[in-house]
Design a protein around this motif. Structure first.
Motif, mmCIF file in Angstrom:
data_model
loop_
_atom_site.group_PDB
_atom_site.id
_atom_site.type_symbol
_atom_site.label_atom_id
_atom_site.label_comp_id
_atom_site.label_asym_id
_atom_site.label_seq_id
_atom_site.Cartn_x
_atom_site.Cartn_y
_atom_site.Cartn_z
ATOM 1 N N LYS A 1 30.749 47.900 16.647
ATOM 2 C CA LYS A 1 29.649 46.925 16.625
ATOM 3 C C LYS A 1 28.778 47.181 15.408
ATOM 4 N N TYR A 2 28.335 46.103 14.807
ATOM 5 C CA TYR A 2 27.432 46.172 13.660
ATOM 6 C C TYR A 2 26.155 45.414 14.009
ATOM 7 N N SER A 3 25.014 45.929 13.596
ATOM 8 C CA SER A 3 23.752 45.216 13.778
ATOM 9 C C SER A 3 22.825 45.574 12.621
ATOM 10 N N LEU A 4 21.962 44.622 12.306
ATOM 11 C CA LEU A 4 21.069 44.753 11.160
ATOM 12 C C LEU A 4 19.652 44.427 11.601
ATOM 13 N N SER A 5 18.728 45.339 11.317
ATOM 14 C CA SER A 5 17.307 45.079 11.554
ATOM 15 C C SER A 5 16.645 44.898 10.197
ATOM 16 N N MET B 1 14.317 46.304 20.193
ATOM 17 C CA MET B 1 14.343 46.132 18.761
ATOM 18 C C MET B 1 14.919 44.749 18.450
ATOM 19 N N ASP B 2 14.304 44.073 17.518
ATOM 20 C CA ASP B 2 14.786 42.755 17.102
ATOM 21 C C ASP B 2 15.806 42.911 15.981
ATOM 22 N N TYR B 3 16.967 42.310 16.171
ATOM 23 C CA TYR B 3 18.016 42.368 15.164
ATOM 24 C C TYR B 3 18.092 41.037 14.424
ATOM 25 N N LEU B 4 18.282 41.122 13.119
ATOM 26 C CA LEU B 4 18.465 39.926 12.309
ATOM 27 C C LEU B 4 19.895 39.407 12.409
ATOM 28 N N TRP B 5 20.855 40.336 12.655
ATOM 29 C CA TRP B 5 22.271 39.982 12.707
ATOM 30 C C TRP B 5 23.006 40.998 13.563
ATOM 31 N N LYS B 6 23.958 40.525 14.375
ATOM 32 C CA LYS B 6 24.804 41.377 15.201
ATOM 33 C C LYS B 6 26.207 40.793 15.185
ATOM 34 N N ASP B 7 27.201 41.655 15.126
ATOM 35 C CA ASP B 7 28.589 41.197 15.183
ATOM 36 C C ASP B 7 29.482 42.377 15.531
ATOM 37 N N ARG B 8 30.757 42.086 15.759
ATOM 38 C CA ARG B 8 31.765 43.093 16.054
ATOM 39 C C ARG B 8 32.868 43.020 15.018
ATOM 40 N N HIS B 9 33.588 44.120 14.888
ATOM 41 C CA HIS B 9 34.812 44.103 14.095
ATOM 42 C C HIS B 9 35.779 43.162 14.800
ATOM 43 N N ARG B 10 36.438 42.307 14.060
ATOM 44 C CA ARG B 10 37.316 41.304 14.654
ATOM 45 C C ARG B 10 38.768 41.567 14.292
ATOM 46 N N THR B 11 39.672 41.049 15.123
ATOM 47 C CA THR B 11 41.096 41.181 14.867
ATOM 48 C C THR B 11 41.501 40.234 13.754
ATOM 49 N N GLU C 1 14.914 47.040 8.658
ATOM 50 C CA GLU C 1 14.872 48.286 7.911
ATOM 51 C C GLU C 1 16.182 49.050 7.879
ATOM 52 N N ARG C 2 17.109 48.759 8.834
ATOM 53 C CA ARG C 2 18.307 49.597 8.954
ATOM 54 C C ARG C 2 19.547 48.772 9.316
ATOM 55 N N LEU C 3 20.694 49.326 8.942
ATOM 56 C CA LEU C 3 22.000 48.815 9.344
ATOM 57 C C LEU C 3 22.589 49.824 10.308
ATOM 58 N N PHE C 4 23.001 49.359 11.495
ATOM 59 C CA PHE C 4 23.539 50.235 12.531
ATOM 60 C C PHE C 4 25.029 49.966 12.699
ATOM 61 N N ILE C 5 25.817 51.040 12.837
ATOM 62 C CA ILE C 5 27.252 50.948 13.082
ATOM 63 C C ILE C 5 27.561 51.815 14.291
ATOM 64 N N GLU C 6 28.204 51.230 15.289
ATOM 65 C CA GLU C 6 28.555 51.954 16.509
ATOM 66 C C GLU C 6 30.043 51.787 16.753
ATOM 67 N N LYS C 7 30.777 52.911 16.867
ATOM 68 C CA LYS C 7 32.226 52.890 17.034
ATOM 69 C C LYS C 7 32.607 53.677 18.269
ATOM 70 N N GLY C 8 33.677 53.225 18.936
ATOM 71 C CA GLY C 8 34.253 54.016 20.007
ATOM 72 C C GLY C 8 34.101 53.410 21.378
ATOM 73 N N PHE C 9 34.927 53.921 22.297
ATOM 74 C CA PHE C 9 34.906 53.492 23.692
ATOM 75 C C PHE C 9 34.531 54.665 24.583
ATOM 76 N N PHE C 10 35.314 55.738 24.574
ATOM 77 C CA PHE C 10 34.987 56.914 25.370
ATOM 78 C C PHE C 10 33.967 57.792 24.650
ATOM 79 N N THR C 11 34.211 58.040 23.392
ATOM 80 C CA THR C 11 33.268 58.773 22.559
ATOM 81 C C THR C 11 32.648 57.784 21.589
ATOM 82 N N ILE C 12 31.354 57.609 21.676
ATOM 83 C CA ILE C 12 30.670 56.635 20.837
ATOM 84 C C ILE C 12 30.017 57.360 19.660
#
Length: 86
Positions: free
Chosen positions: A21-25, A1-11, A27-38
């Motif tokens: 992690k945040y990414s934008l295509s 999938m081609d993303y228009l924008w990708k970034d992470r939450h920063r300190t 048609e959609r905005l994706f948000i992914e959180k977590g290390f052990f449980t995603i």
């Protein structure tokens, strides 16, 4: 999938040391959180009603900002995309 924008939450100092992690295509905005449980959420862009940008003094110094999004999505509603660049 081609993303228009990708970034992470920063300190506070603008470093991407988190597990959110945040990414934008086209048609959609994706948000992914977590290390052990995603946890993955996605919002279709047509459901986004309003976008608001907040930048505190320290965020302006380090070149980051927080985007507050109001959506008609039932699971997310109003959510924040915290401390991202660009």
């Amino acid at each position: 999938m081609d993303y228009l924008w990708k970034d992470r939450h920063r300190t506070l100092f603008g470093l991407p040391w988190s597990f959110t992690k945040y990414s934008l295509s086209e048609e959609r905005l994706f948000i992914e959180k977590g290390f052990f449980t995603i946890i993955s959420d996605e919002v279709r862009l047509y459901r986004i009603l309003d976008v608001h940008l907040e930048r505190t003094f320290l965020q302006r110094i380090f070149g980051v900002g927080t985007i507050i999004v109001q959506s008609s999505d039932k699971s997310l509603g109003i959510f924040q995309i915290k401390s991202v660049k660009k």
